[in-house]
Design a protein around this motif. Structure first.
Motif, mmCIF file in Angstrom:
data_model
loop_
_atom_site.group_PDB
_atom_site.id
_atom_site.type_symbol
_atom_site.label_atom_id
_atom_site.label_comp_id
_atom_site.label_asym_id
_atom_site.label_seq_id
_atom_site.Cartn_x
_atom_site.Cartn_y
_atom_site.Cartn_z
ATOM 1 N N ILE A 20 -55.510 -57.063 26.846
ATOM 2 C CA ILE A 20 -55.176 -56.405 25.591
ATOM 3 C C ILE A 20 -53.855 -55.679 25.778
ATOM 4 N N ASP A 21 -52.928 -55.902 24.835
ATOM 5 C CA ASP A 21 -51.601 -55.294 24.901
ATOM 6 C C ASP A 21 -51.221 -54.751 23.530
ATOM 7 N N VAL A 22 -50.452 -53.674 23.531
ATOM 8 C CA VAL A 22 -49.879 -53.158 22.295
ATOM 9 C C VAL A 22 -48.389 -53.474 22.341
ATOM 10 N N VAL A 23 -47.945 -54.355 21.427
ATOM 11 C CA VAL A 23 -46.569 -54.837 21.430
ATOM 12 C C VAL A 23 -46.010 -54.759 20.017
ATOM 13 N N GLY A 25 -45.981 -52.648 17.654
ATOM 14 C CA GLY A 25 -46.849 -52.166 16.588
ATOM 15 C C GLY A 25 -48.016 -53.060 16.264
ATOM 16 N N THR A 26 -48.319 -54.027 17.129
ATOM 17 C CA THR A 26 -49.488 -54.885 16.951
ATOM 18 C C THR A 26 -50.345 -54.830 18.210
ATOM 19 N N VAL A 27 -51.636 -55.157 18.045
ATOM 20 C CA VAL A 27 -52.538 -55.246 19.190
ATOM 21 C C VAL A 27 -52.788 -56.726 19.460
ATOM 22 N N ARG A 28 -52.515 -57.146 20.668
ATOM 23 C CA ARG A 28 -52.655 -58.559 21.021
ATOM 24 C C ARG A 28 -53.756 -58.707 22.065
ATOM 25 N N LEU A 29 -54.729 -59.543 21.748
ATOM 26 C CA LEU A 29 -55.870 -59.752 22.624
ATOM 27 C C LEU A 29 -55.915 -61.203 23.066
#
Length: 200
Positions: A20-23, A25-29
């Motif tokens: 899980i990453d915050v890139v 302004g979005t959360v990417r799983l």
């Protein structure tokens, strides 16, 4: 952003890895499974802290070309909020099994004060806020006349998300009556207030 991400693996029999990453302004799983039955579907749910309710955001999460890798980009997020994600497998007979649970906080450039949850409440509620930088703060509860009821937090806090509970008592530990109360957050030269309702 590592301090803003919390991963707690619940069931790992089919899960090989989770990221899980915050890139931007979005959360990417991204999830990789060891194996999956053809009759099973993969589902993803989300919660918004401090609200514990889970809402399905992908009823059927489709795999990528590898067939065992699943990816989801959550762009419906608000800076300063913490989001929980739950990956589940749904069997052909409708049984649901949790594979993974994680959470991520979307950084914000300014102070964020959330609406308390639940609201109205009885007997307790949670107040969440986000600090964009290290600063001295005070979190206080007032009645509608402006009289201080209690102070929930005071001191110097680092940047990040925080949650404090109020159990409907004053500074002396006495239970207060039903009505409208105001909670006020003062931090970094800014003051924010919101209303909440205690119902008995």
């Amino acid at each position: 952003l590592s301090s803003a991400i919390n991963i707690n693996q619940i069931v790992a029999t089919q899960l090989a890895s989770a990221r899980i990453d915050v890139v931007d302004g979005t959360v990417r799983l991204e999830y990789v499974l060891n194996d999956r039955e053809e009759s099973e579907t993969i589902r993803l749910s989300r919660s918004i802290s401090p609200d514990p309710r889970w809402i399905v955001v992908a009823d059927v999460l489709e795999p990528l070309e590898s067939e065992l890798t699943y990816r989801y980009i959550d762009d419906d997020v608000i800076p300063g909020r913490t989001y929980g994600y739950r990956l589940e497998v749904v069997t052909a007979d409708g049984k649901v099994r949790e594979l993974h649970r994680s959470s991520a906080t979307v950084p914000a450039g300014e102070l964020v004060l959330e609406q308390n949850f639940p609201n109205p409440f009885n007997p307790a509620t949670t107040i969440a806020f986000y600090m964009p930088e290290r600063a001295k703060l005070r979190l206080e509860v007032f009645d509608v006349t402006g009289r201080l009821v209690t102070r929930l937090a005071e001191g110097v806090f680092d940047a990040g998300p925080y949650r404090f509970a109020w159990n409907g008592t004053n500074a002396s530990g006495e239970v207060v009556g039903s009505g409208v109360y105001v909670y006020r957050l003062t931090a970094g030269g800014r003051t924010m207030t919101k209303k909440m309702v205690l119902l008995k």
